[in-house]
Write an enzyme that holds these catalytic residues in place. Structure first.
Site, PDB file in Angstrom:
ATOM      1  N   GLU A 127      95.007  64.401  64.344  1.00 11.28           N
ATOM      2  CA  GLU A 127      95.107  65.183  63.111  1.00 11.28           C
ATOM      3  C   GLU A 127      93.991  66.232  63.121  1.00 11.28           C
ATOM      4  OE1 GLU A 127      94.747  63.047  59.398  1.00 11.28           O
ATOM      5  OE2 GLU A 127      95.452  64.766  58.277  1.00 11.28           O
ATOM      6  N   GLY A 255      85.576  60.253  59.030  1.00 14.17           N
ATOM      7  CA  GLY A 255      85.310  58.846  58.743  1.00 14.17           C
ATOM      8  C   GLY A 255      86.222  57.906  59.508  1.00 14.17           C
ATOM      9  N   ALA A 256      87.525  58.197  59.480  1.00 14.08           N
ATOM     10  CA  ALA A 256      88.495  57.325  60.125  1.00 14.08           C
ATOM     11  C   ALA A 256      89.844  58.022  60.149  1.00 14.08           C
ATOM     12  CB  ALA A 256      88.604  55.998  59.380  1.00 14.08           C
ATOM     13  N   GLU A 258      94.240  57.353  60.211  1.00 17.67           N
ATOM     14  CA  GLU A 258      95.296  56.386  59.870  1.00 17.67           C
ATOM     15  C   GLU A 258      96.428  56.282  60.887  1.00 17.67           C
ATOM     16  OE1 GLU A 258      94.757  59.369  58.197  1.00 17.67           O
ATOM     17  OE2 GLU A 258      96.642  60.301  57.631  1.00 17.67           O
ATOM     18  N   GLU A 292      92.645  54.011  54.804  1.00 21.20           N
ATOM     19  CA  GLU A 292      93.455  54.176  56.024  1.00 21.20           C
ATOM     20  C   GLU A 292      94.673  53.256  55.975  1.00 21.20           C
ATOM     21  OE1 GLU A 292      92.617  56.752  57.485  1.00 21.20           O
ATOM     22  OE2 GLU A 292      90.562  56.863  56.716  1.00 21.20           O
ATOM     23  N   HIS A 295      97.386  54.619  53.749  1.00 17.33           N
ATOM     24  CA  HIS A 295      98.117  55.739  54.350  1.00 17.33           C
ATOM     25  C   HIS A 295      99.401  55.264  55.033  1.00 17.33           C
ATOM     26  CE1 HIS A 295      96.077  59.509  53.828  1.00 17.33           C
ATOM     27  NE2 HIS A 295      94.963  59.179  54.454  1.00 17.33           N
TER      28      HIS A 295
HETATM   29  N1  0A1 Z   1      93.396  61.658  57.692  1.00 14.80           N
HETATM   30  C1  0A1 Z   1      92.087  61.126  57.810  1.00 14.80           C
HETATM   31  C2  0A1 Z   1      91.026  62.130  57.909  1.00 14.80           C
HETATM   32  C3  0A1 Z   1      90.859  62.845  59.182  1.00 14.80           C
HETATM   33  C4  0A1 Z   1      91.168  64.167  59.249  1.00 14.80           C
HETATM   34  C5  0A1 Z   1      90.924  64.894  60.382  1.00 14.80           C
HETATM   35  C6  0A1 Z   1      90.368  64.225  61.448  1.00 14.80           C
HETATM   36  O1  0A1 Z   1      90.074  64.884  62.589  1.00 14.80           O
HETATM   37  C7  0A1 Z   1      89.852  66.214  62.544  1.00 14.80           C
HETATM   38  C8  0A1 Z   1      90.089  62.899  61.401  1.00 14.80           C
HETATM   39  C9  0A1 Z   1      90.347  62.201  60.261  1.00 14.80           C
HETATM   40  C10 0A1 Z   1      91.765  60.389  56.526  1.00 14.80           C
HETATM   41  O2  0A1 Z   1      92.067  60.887  55.461  1.00 14.80           O
HETATM   42  O3  0A1 Z   1      91.182  59.334  56.596  1.00 14.80           O
HETATM   43 ZN    ZN Z   2      93.182  60.120  54.193  1.00 15.14          ZN
END
Ligand code: 0A1
Ligand code: ZN
Length: 858
Positions: A127, A255-256, A258, A292, A295
Site C-alpha cells: 500500500e 505502524g502496520a 492489514e 489492522e 480492516h
Molecule cells: N493501511 C495501513 C497504513 C499503511 C499505509 C501505507 C503504508 O506504507 C506506505 C503502510 C501502512 C493502516 O491503516 O494501518
Molecule cells: Zn488503517
C-alpha cells in the site's frame, strides 16, 4: 529518482480500468543479490470500460524487465514498450495470459516500498503503490484478483509454514487488490494460539518474530483475540480464513499493514513486555492490532475504488478501533486522547498548506495523504453519522454496507448511501464533511431573560478558506449540550414552553449558518456545557469566564467537558502570560483548582491523571509561558505532589489495567512536576524509582523527569545506565533517543548531532529517524525554533539527505516547516528559506516536491 515535474491526479478523471485481472500467479526466486519475480496474469477486457481498443498498460517502478510472454509465446522487443514506469502491450486479445519476468533488488530497497529486506528478512509493503515495485501490474485498488504465491520453485500450501525453511507465504481465496498482497521470508520463530469464532470455527493464530523477540508476543496475541470477539459482538463480523498471521519487522515506514490474512507490523507497534514497553505502548499496540484486524472487513472485504476514497477504509476503521479501545478501558479517557490528537495535529493540518478534504479531489503523491485528516477527521465524520443515527440504526447501516458491497471496491458515497438507506435519514448536506476541507468554527453567544425564564443560545458556523476552496457552505453538525444550574445541577432542556419531561442533555443539529435555540423554565442564568463528548470536529468559540470554567471543571456531568474546561482555563492563563514580566502573577484560582484535583481521591483517577496534563506545547505553540505556569504550579503544590506520589506508590504486582495505568500516570506526572523545579526530594524519588522500577512505564517516567531537570550529572548517569542495560533492544533504544531529542534540557542541536552519530542510530531505520529528527522538530519546540534558524537548517539538511533513500519519511519530516506562515516574521523568513533550500535540491522526490511546493505556494 524523479526526472520530470510530478503530475497532479484528479478524482474527476476517474475511469474504470480497461482490463481486469482474474488471477495472479507469482513465483519468487529470492537470492542474496536480488530476486526474480515470475508473474502470470489472466487478463480480460473490462466489459464496463468504453475504451474498447485501449492498449494494455501495466504500472512499474524500479524494475528490470527480463521477458514478456503472451499466451505462452515470448514477445519480441517491438511487441511491447518498457517505459520504466509502464509496460505497454499495444495489441492484445479480449482475454489472454501474460507472463512477465522481472528482476528486483530487495537488499538495496531503502524506500521500504515493494519487496525489501529488514534485519535479513524479506518482507513487503504494497500500500498504496508498492506492488508496482515488485512486478508490472495494473496497480489500482479497483482491480481485484485471486493471488497465488510460490517461492524458490517450491509450492507452498496455503498458509503452511515450511518447517526448517522458515518461509511464510499465502494463497488467498478472496479476490483482492494488489495493495493487500504480502510475502515474508526469514529466520523467524512462531507463536501459536487459537480463536473460536461465533460459528464455532477454530482459527489458527500465528505470530512470527525474530527469535530474540519470542517473549514479547503475548500482549498482541491477547489483543488480537479481544478484537476478534469484539468485531463479532459489536459489528457481527466473523473472521473468514482459517489462519490469521502477524509478522513483526524492524524497518517499516508506518505502524502496520492489514494485508489479507498476513498483517505486517512495525516491531514498535506489536512487541511488548513489562520490562520494555510503557503503558502507552501497551495501549497503542492493542489499538493497532485491533485496527489492522478490523480492516479485514472495513478495507479488505470491502475496499476502496481509488485512493481518493482512502478514508472509506481508514476513517471507518479508526472509528471502529477507537470504539473498541473505549470499550476495553475508559470511554472518557479514550475520547480525551482522540480529541487531543485531533486538536493538536489535525486542526493544524486543516489550517495549513496541505489541508485537504476527507475525500481529496487531487494529489500528486498518494503516500502524502495518509494523514490525520484521512484517519482521524475521517473517523470523526463516521462518529457523527453514528451520533445522528444512534447505535441501532448505525449498526443497520453497517450491516447493509457490508452486505451490499462485500467483494467490491467502492466510494465514501456508497458508505453514506448505505447509512441513509438503512436509516431513512437524509445525509445530503452531511456529505459536505467529505468534500470541504477546513475546521468549522462555531461562534456561540447567549443571553438570559430573567423575567421570562428563557435562556437563548445562538450558534453561528463558518468554515475557513483552505487551499483551492473558498466560500464554503454550512455543514450538518451534531451539537450535544447541557445546561447547569447555579447549584451545579443539570437543568431540563425545554425547547418549548410547555414541554414536560425534557432531557438534561440534547443533541442539537446545526444545518444553517446561524441557529438560535431557546430554553424555557430556566430560573437563573445557567452555565452552558457546549459540544459535549466533542460531538463534532469543530472549534467552539464562546466567551467563557474563568469562573464558568472552574465551575464546569468540578460540576459538569460530562467527563470530557470537565477535562475540556480545565484545558481551556489553563490555555487562557498561559496565553495571558505571553510577553508578561517574569514575576507576573499566575492565576491563583488555577493553582487552587489543580490543588483540588491532585488531592481528589473520589474522582476517576484516570480522568484526574488526564486533567493534570497541561495542554501540550505543540497545541499551544508557546514554550516560555507554559513553562512558567508549570513551574509555578509545581512550586505551589509541592506538598500535594509528594503526597500524591506516595499515595500511588506500590499497589501490588504490575498490571496493565485502567486503574494501574492511572496510578502510574499520576505518580509520574507528580515526579515530572517536582523535577521541573529541581526539587531535591523529587530528585531522590526519581533516582530511587529508576533503580527499583520493575516496568518500563516507571523507569521511563523517572528517566524522563531527570532528563528534563537541571540535575545534569544525574541526567547523564541515568541515560548512560539506561542505555547500557537496554542497548540490545531496538524498541527501548528508540525511546532512549526520543526522550533526549524531545527535551529542552538534553536536546539542544549539538546533542542531537551527537545522537545522529551514535552507533545505535541508523539512517535506514524509520523508527530511529523519527525518534531523533522527528522528536526534535515535532516536540522540542524551544530548540527547534532557535531564533538563529539553526533548527530549521538542521531539519532541511536531514530532509535532503533522506529524500534519496526514503522519500516517504523525508516528506513526513518536513511537516513542522510547512507551518511557517503561522510564525512571527523573523522565524517565518528562516523557515521559508529552509523550505526553499529543500525545494532547490536536485532530483527531489515526488513526495517531498508536493509538500514543499504546496507549502511555498501563494
Ligand atoms: N493501511 C495501513 C497504513 C499503511 C499505509 C501505507 C503504508 O506504507 C506506505 C503502510 C501502512 C493502516 O491503516 O494501518
Ligand atoms: Zn488503517
Amino acid at each position: 529518482m524523479r526526472t520530470s515535474q510530478p503530475q497532479t491526479i484528479y478524482l474527476s478523471d476517474y475511469k474504470v480500468p480497461a482490463y481486469l485481472v482474474d488471477t495472479v500467479d507469482l513465483r519468487f526466486e529470492l537470492f542474496e543479490d536480488g530476486a526474480r519475480v515470475h508473474s502470470t496474469l489472466e487478463l480480460r477486457r473490462n466489459p464496463e470500460s468504453d475504451e474498447v481498443s485501449a492498449p494494455l498498460e501495466l504500472d512499474g517502478d524500479s524494475l528490470t524487465l527480463e521477458s514478456v510472454a503472451l499466451d505462452g509465446a515470448q514477445l519480441a522487443a517491438g511487441d511491447y514498450e518498457d517505459r520504466g514506469d509502464q509496460l505497454v502491450v499495444r495489441s492484445v486479445p479480449e482475454q489472454f495470459t501474460l507472463t512477465v519476468v522481472t528482476w528486483i533488488e530487495p537488499q538495496n530497497n531503502t524506500r521500504l516500498e515493494g519487496l525489501y529486506k529488514s534485519s535479513g528478512m524479506f518482507c513487503t509493503q504494497c500500500e498504496a503503490e508498492g506492488f508496482r515495485c515488485i512486478t508490472f501490474f495494473p496497480d489500482r485498488p479497483d482491480v481485484m484478483a485471486r493471488f497465488r504465491t510460490r517461492s524458490n520453485g517450491n509450492d507452498v500450501e496455503r498458509g503452511e509454514l515450511e518447517n526448517g525453511r522458515h518461509f511464510v507465504t499465502w494463497e488467498d481465496p478472496f479476490p483482492k487488490p494488489c495493495y493487500l498482497f504480502a510475502l515474508v521470508a526469514g529466520d523467524l520463530v512462531e507463536k501459536r494460539d487459537t480463536f473460536t469464532t461465533c460459528s464455532a470455527r477454530d482459527i489458527d493464530l500465528r505470530m512470527y518474530v525474530e527469535p530474540r523477540n519470542a517473549e514479547k508476543c503475548d500482549h498482541a496475541m491477547d489483543s488480537l483475540k479481544r478484537s476478534m470477539r469484539w468485531d463479532e459482538e459489536v459489528y457481527g463480523r466473523e473472521y473468514d480464513l482459517d489462519i490469521f498471521m502477524i509478522v513483526a519487522v524492524d524497518d517499516f515506514n508506518m505502524g502496520a499493514m492489514e494485508n489479507k490474512g498476513l498483517n505486517i507490523f512495525n516491531s514498535s507497534c506489536v512487541l511488548a513486555s513489562q520490562e520494555t514497553a510503557t503503558d502507552l505502548a501497551f495501549q497503542r499496540i492493542e489499538a493497532i492490532v485491533a485496527h489492522e484486524y478490523f480492516h479485514n472487513w472495513s478495507g479488505n472485504r470491502v475496499t476502496c475504488r481509488d485512493w481518493f476514497q482512502l478514508s472509506l477504509k481508514e476513517g471507518f476503521t479508526v472509528f471502529r478501533d477507537s470504539q473498541f479501545s473505549a470499550d476495553m478501558g475508559s470511554p472518557t479517557v479514550k475520547r480525551i486522547e482522540d480529541v487531543t490528537l485531533l486538536r493538536t495535529a489535525q486542526f493544524a493540518e486543516d489550517g495549513g498548506p496541505m489541508a485537504h478534504p476527507v475525500r481529496p479531489a487531487s494529489y500528486m503523491e498518494i503516500s502524502n495523504f495518509y494523514t490525520l485528516t484521512i484517519y482521524e477527521k475521517g473517523a470523526e465524520v463516521v462518529r457523527m453519522i453514528h451520533t445522528l443515527l444512534g447505535p441501532d440504526l448505525f449498526r443497520k447501516g453497517s450491516d447493509l454496507y457490508f452486505e451490499r458491497h462485500d467483494g467490491q471496491a467502492v466510494t465514501t458515497d456508497d458508505f453514506v448511501k448505505a447509512m441513509e438507506d438503512a436509516s431513512g435519514r437524509d445525509l445530503r448536506q452531511f456529505r459536505l464533511w467529505y468534500e470541504q476541507a477546513g475546521t468549522p468554527v462555531l461562534n456561540v453567544s447567549d443571553d438570559y431573560d430573567a423575567d421570562k425564564g428563557v435562556y437563548r443560545l445562538t450558534i453561528e458556523q463558518s468554515i475557513p478558506d483552505t487551499p483551492g476552496q473558498t466560500n464554503k457552505k454550512p455543514q450538518h453538525i451534531p451539537f450535544a449540550l447541557g445546561l447547569l444550574g447555579q447549584d451545579g445541577q443539570p437543568l431540563p432542556l425545554k425547547l418549548g414552553a410547555g414541554e414536560a419531561d425534557a432531557p438534561t442533555e440534547r443533541g442539537l443539529e446545526l444545518t444553517e449558518a446561524t441557529h438560535s435555540f431557546e430554553f424555557h423554565g430556566i430560573e437563573s442564568r445557567p452555565v452552558p456545557s457546549l459540544l459535549r463528548h466533542f460531538s463534532a470536529p469543530v472549534r467552539v468559540r464562546y466567551a467563557w469566564s474563568r469562573e464558568q470554567l472552574l465551575f464546569l471543571m468540578s460540576h459538569d456531568p460530562d467527563g470530557f467537558n470537565r477535562w475540556d474546561a480545565g484545558q481551556r482555563l489553563a490555555v487562557d492563563v498561559i496565553q495571558s502570560l505571553v510577553g508578561a514580566p517574569d514575576d507576573a502573577e499566575i492565576e491563583p484560582r488555577l493553582v487552587e483548582a489543580y490543588r483540588k484535583l491532585i488531592s481528589d481521591t473520589e474522582l476517576d483517577q484516570a480522568l484526574v491523571a488526564k486533567m493534570l496534563q497541561l495542554p501540550s506545547e505543540a497545541y499551544l505553540a508557546i514554550h516560555r509561558a507554559r513553562d512558567a505556569v508549570l513551574r509555578h504550579l509545581a512550586g505551589a503544590l509541592k506538598a500535594e505532589l509528594i503526597a500524591c506520589y506516595q499515595r500511588h506508590q506500590g499497589g501490588g504486582p504490575y498490571e496493565v489495567t485502567p486503574e494501574a495505568i492511572a496510578r502510574r500516570s499520576l505518580r509520574n506526572t507528580a515526579l515530572a512536576w517536582l523535577l521541573m523545579i529541581d526539587d531535591q526530594e523529587g530528585r531522590e524519588l526519581a533516582v530511587s524509582q529508576l533503580s527499583a522500577a520493575d516496568n518500563m512505564t516507571d523507569r521511563m517516567g523517572a528517566l524522563r523527569a531527570l532528563v528534563n531537570s537541571g540535575f545534569e550529572s544525574d541526567r547523564q548517569q541515568a541515560l548512560d545506565e539506561f542505555y547500557d542495560r537496554f542497548k540490545d533492544d531496538p524498541q527501548v533504544v528508540e525511546q532512549w533517543f526520543s526522550v533526549q531529542a524531545a527535551s529542552d534540557q538534553a536536546g539542544q542541536l549539538p546533542d542531537i548531532q551527537r545522537l545522529l552519530e551514535h552507533p545505535a542510530f541508523d539512517w535506514k531505520n524509520p523508527n530511529k529517524i523519527r525518534s531523533v529528527v522527528g522528536a526534535f522538530a515535532g516536540q522540542n519546540l524551544a530548540a527547534f525554533h532557535n531564533p538563529d534558524g539553526s533548527g530549521y537548517e538542521f531539519l532541511a539538511d536531514q530532509v535532503c539527505r533522506l529524500d534519496d533513500s526514503n522519500p516517504q519519511i523525508a516528506a513526513r519530516l518536513v511537516t513542522p516547516l510547512t507551518r511557517w506562515r503561522k510564525f512571527a516574521p523573523s522565524y517565518s523568513a528562516r523557515m521559508k528559506s529552509a523550505l526553499e533550500r529543500i525545494r532547490d535540491k536536485s532530483g527531489l522526490s515526488r513526495d517531498v516536491y508536493e509538500v514543499v511546493h504546496k507549502s511555498l505556494a501563494d
